[in-house]
Write an enzyme that holds these catalytic residues in place. Structure first.
Site, PDB file in Angstrom:
ATOM      1  N   ASP A 198       0.857  -1.186   0.000  1.00  7.37           N
ATOM      2  CA  ASP A 198       0.000   0.000   0.000  1.00  7.37           C
ATOM      3  C   ASP A 198       0.898   1.244   0.000  1.00  7.37           C
ATOM      4  OD1 ASP A 198      -3.123   0.708   0.834  1.00  7.37           O
ATOM      5  OD2 ASP A 198      -1.667   2.257   1.374  1.00  7.37           O
ATOM      6  N   ASN A 206      -2.390  12.794  -4.457  1.00  4.30           N
ATOM      7  CA  ASN A 206      -3.458  13.232  -5.357  1.00  4.30           C
ATOM      8  C   ASN A 206      -3.908  14.652  -5.039  1.00  4.30           C
ATOM      9  OD1 ASN A 206      -3.834  11.164  -7.210  1.00  4.30           O
ATOM     10  ND2 ASN A 206      -5.198  10.009  -5.870  1.00  4.30           N
ATOM     11  N   HIS A 211      -4.632  14.433  -9.811  1.00  9.09           N
ATOM     12  CA  HIS A 211      -4.828  13.021 -10.150  1.00  9.09           C
ATOM     13  C   HIS A 211      -3.922  12.562 -11.291  1.00  9.09           C
ATOM     14  CE1 HIS A 211      -8.160  12.093  -7.447  1.00  9.09           C
ATOM     15  NE2 HIS A 211      -8.611  13.318  -7.690  1.00  9.09           N
ATOM     16  N   ASP A 215      -1.606   9.386 -11.012  1.00  7.54           N
ATOM     17  CA  ASP A 215      -1.589   8.262 -11.948  1.00  7.54           C
ATOM     18  C   ASP A 215      -0.159   7.926 -12.382  1.00  7.54           C
ATOM     19  OD1 ASP A 215      -4.317   8.175 -11.788  1.00  7.54           O
ATOM     20  OD2 ASP A 215      -4.684   9.079 -13.755  1.00  7.54           O
ATOM     21  N   GLU A 241      -4.566   2.254  -4.440  1.00  9.78           N
ATOM     22  CA  GLU A 241      -3.118   2.258  -4.281  1.00  9.78           C
ATOM     23  C   GLU A 241      -2.637   0.989  -3.596  1.00  9.78           C
ATOM     24  OE1 GLU A 241      -4.836   4.554  -0.729  1.00  9.78           O
ATOM     25  OE2 GLU A 241      -5.223   4.413  -2.874  1.00  9.78           O
TER      26      GLU A 241
END
Length: 325
Positions: A198, A206, A211, A215, A241
């Site tokens: 994680d 973010n 975003h 990404d 994630e």
């Protein structure tokens, strides 16, 4: 009476010949290529293939056999279906892959064409031609180029099992592969370990960078992890994630060593657009399969170890100790 019978027989033969000629004329106009093949797999006649974008001319095959022209496995499969069609009197269908460049009897100018280097898919349909004038029984083999259909099928198959952002396996593919690996490990009494990863504070990435940058961070994270895996390992994205790694033939020590390398490698990533001060880190939970344990229970143990890693300050690996209790 004999004259009547001879006249009737001649009329029948003439009708069959006319019917055959009409069929061959029709086939010549069709985009797909067709072959008249006898019981020995010999090319008696090559017809059609008007769509030059999909087919190369096969006239040079006439008089030769499937074995002379095609790779052995393809030739054997085609001949089997020819014989089956002649034996049953019914149409036989075969899907097969073939690279035009591998058809030995085609002229070099055709085989060396860049367009003909790629593997293509064909559906062969073999139907007996009982009235054809040849010394041996023959079939009509229609070769339909189904490459575009196969490409679409492959696209949707990959879409169903691939995470579109990172290009690795999605949750569905991971769980299917996990069941397969669990069964194999159980059957052969081999070790198997699991890592659940994680990315720490990903929502902050973010929020702070947007975003699009998030990404890109996910893609770089995935690529970094993939470089550390063996060919037999399997990685999938199961959440925003959150990722899982299946590690066949890996005991607890091996899982710990890999997890430690990942924890060390992730902060070295330089994601474009992110401040140097803001480095990604990852928390990892590891678990090794117990005898008789299924995937879901193994995943729960690895996930519990991940929770421990987060509570301990993140940016670290924690191993479930069930095997040593």
């Amino acid at each position: 009476m004999d004259d009547i019978q001879e006249s009737t027989q001649a009329a029948t033969i003439a009708a069959l010949k006319a019917e055959r000629d009409q069929l061959l004329t029709l086939l010549k106009a069709l985009p797909d290529i067709s072959f008249v093949l006898d019981a020995e797999g010999r090319y008696v006649k090559v017809i059609g293939g008007a769509n030059e974008a999909m087919y190369a001319s096969g006239k040079s095959l006439e008089g030769y056999t499937l074995a002379d022209a095609l790779p052995p496995a393809v030739a054997e499969a085609c001949l089997t279906h020819v014989k089956q069609a002649l034996h049953t009197g019914e149409m036989q269908t075969l899907e097969y892959q073939l690279c035009v460049a591998d058809v030995a009897l085609l002229p070099p100018s055709v085989r060396d064409n860049d367009h003909h280097q790629a593997e293509q898919w064909f559906e062969g349909r073999a139907l007996p031609l009982p009235s054809y004038d040849h010394s041996k029984p023959v079939v009509l083999w229609v070769a339909v180029n189904i490459t575009p259909r196969k490409q679409v099928e492959q696209y949707w198959r990959e879409a169903a099992y691939t995470d579109p952002l990172t290009g690795i396996a999605n949750r569905r593919a991971l769980f299917e592969q996990a069941e397969h690996e669990i069964q194999r490990a159980h059957r052969h009494h081999r070790p198997l370990s699991l890592l659940v990863l994680d990315i720490d504070h990903f929502k902050t990435i973010n929020t702070q960078y947007g975003h699009a940058q998030g990404d890109e961070a996910l893609r770089q994270f995935t690529q970094c992890c993939a470089r550390l895996l063996r060919d037999t390992d399997f990685m999938g994205r199961i959440g925003g994630e959150e990722f899982v790694m299946l590690l066949p033939e890996t005991d607890q020590l091996g899982a710990e060593q890999l997890g430690a390398r990942i924890v060390e490698a992730i902060p070295t990533l330089d994601v474009p657009g992110m401040n140097n001060e803001h480095r990604m880190t990852v928390s990892i939970g590891a678990a090794t399969r117990l005898e008789g344990e299924g995937f879901e229970h193994l995943l729960v143990r690895a996930d519990d170890a991940l929770s421990t890693a987060k509570r301990s300050g993140r940016n670290r690996l924690r191993v479930d100790q069930a095997a040593t209790r």
